[in-house]
Design an enzyme around this catalytic site. Structure first.
Site, PDB file in Angstrom:
ATOM      1  N   ASP A   1       0.855  -1.193   0.000  1.00  0.00           N
ATOM      2  CA  ASP A   1       0.000   0.000   0.000  1.00  0.00           C
ATOM      3  C   ASP A   1       0.885   1.236   0.000  1.00  0.00           C
ATOM      4  OD1 ASP A   1       0.882  -0.668   2.550  1.00  0.00           O
ATOM      5  OD2 ASP A   1      -1.114  -0.988   3.337  1.00  0.00           O
TER       6      ASP A   1
ATOM      7  N   GLU B   1      -5.989   3.147   3.438  1.00  0.00           N
ATOM      8  CA  GLU B   1      -6.572   3.741   4.636  1.00  0.00           C
ATOM      9  C   GLU B   1      -7.975   4.287   4.380  1.00  0.00           C
ATOM     10  OE1 GLU B   1      -5.339   3.421   7.471  1.00  0.00           O
ATOM     11  OE2 GLU B   1      -3.205   3.040   7.168  1.00  0.00           O
TER      12      GLU B   1
END
Length: 371
Positions: A68, A127
């Site tokens: 990520d 997120e």
């Protein structure tokens, strides 16, 4: 001399960007990748993310590795010389380490390709609002869809050199919770002429906890946490609106459905009892990270043979990670990488030990070569 990938981590740490705004991050990654040996590389952009295929020498399958790339809207308080240059944003969840580790592994295979294809997924918006599911649904991913996929997440509670993993459920199902209450405002001295939404919202916070204590099997587990509450603008005016922001965590999709059903039933009762409107607003939902048992056991055996002191049996956690969407369709696993920090994930003073970066690169290179 500073390890190359620790230096890269420090560069990335200074330019944290939130979901789907990772433009500088993407540009930095693309610039680095462009300087690698490109004979076996193919690169595709997807929104602010990147997919890199390292073509194998005699491929029979494709192995995936995902990292990520986004940051959090947190003001950094580490005092580091390479602290965030983007006010209000911080790599407080370790994605800067994740990216530098992925680049380290990619660098190795770009110069020394394996027999099989390896797909590196630099995924945005972990997120929020969630990048895993949409990138999986993209044409770019479909063309290079891997047969197995792996990922890691840093863990402040484990020491450098430790890797924690378990077969089956590692991270929980998560769902963001945004609720608004609308009633009738008024003068603080005349509460009988108004419908106070601070009272309504406050009571709802307490009542929703009975879902956990009275509607969920005691042998199961679930969490409802309200992290933000806002109502009213001034001390002597009864609030016409109030807002609750929070999160739900469960160990199964079925339990998540129970929680949401009960929340909506409570809301209907609240509308009647407090003469108000209760509305749920869209948020991100993340699927559980469920490690493939066979793949995980193979990795544990690999660790015990190659890195005999590294393996630590993990416990299931209520942490959320959208990597679960990959594992819902593709076999693989995620593991915790020890970084030994006194501050937790999402803390403004999180300062992971950078020695974990070369260690993780070495482990992943050796493991992927074994695959």
């Amino acid at each position: 001399m500073l390890n190359e990938f620790i230096a890269i981590r420090r560069d990335l740490h200074q330019i944290p960007e939130t979901g789907y705004k990772e433009l500088k991050t993407q540009a930095y990654l693309l610039d680095y990748i462009s300087k690698l040996p490109n004979e076996h590389l193919e690169v595709k952009k997807w929104r602010t993310g990147i997919l890199v295929l390292v073509k194998g020498t005699n491929p029979e399958k494709t192995i995936g590795y995902r990292t990520d790339i986004d940051a959090l809207p947190i003001t950094e308080e580490t005092g580091l010389a390479f602290a965030s240059k983007h006010p209000g944003n911080m790599h407080a969840c370790g994605h800067d380490l994740h990216m530098s580790i992925a680049l380290g592994v990619l660098t190795h295979f770009a110069g020394k390709p394996a027999k099989d294809n390896i797909l590196f997924v630099f995924q945005p918006a972990e997120e929020g609002p969630g990048g895993a599911k949409p990138i999986m649904e993209s044409a770019e991913f479909a063309e290079w869809r891997p047969d197995a996929i792996y990922g890691l997440h840093i863990a402040p509670e484990y020491k450098v050199g430790e890797i924690a993993i378990k077969p089956g459920l590692l991270f929980a199902n998560t769902s963001e919770l945004f609720i608004s209450f609308k009633g009738k405002g008024g003068h603080a001295a005349y509460p009988h002429l108004a419908n106070d939404m601070v009272v309504a919202a406050s009571a709802f916070v307490g009542q929703m906890q009975t879902i956990i204590s009275r509607n969920i099997d005691p042998m199961d587990s679930a969490v409802i946490t309200i992290g933000r509450i806002h109502g009213g603008e001034i001390q002597n005016v009864i609030a016409e609106t109030a807002y609750l922001d929070g999160t739900i965590r469960t160990l199964s999709p079925e339990t998540m459905e129970i929680v949401w059903t009960r929340l909506k039933q409570l809301a209907k009762g609240w509308e009647e009892a407090y003469q108000c409107e209760v509305e749920f607003h869209p948020g991100s939902d993340y699927y559980q990270v469920d490690n493939d048992p066979a793949e995980t056991e193979e990795f544990i055996q690999f660790l015990e043979e190659r890195y005999p002191d590294s393996y630590v049996p993990a416990r299931s956690a209520m942490t959320g990670e959208d990597f679960g969407y990959f594992l819902s369709e593709i076999k693989g696993f995620m593991f915790w990488l020890g970084v030994d920090s006194e501050y937790s994930l999402h803390h403004a003073k999180l300062n992971p030990k950078e020695e974990a970066i070369p260690f993780a690169i070495d482990v992943l290179v050796q493991f992927l070569e074994s695959k």
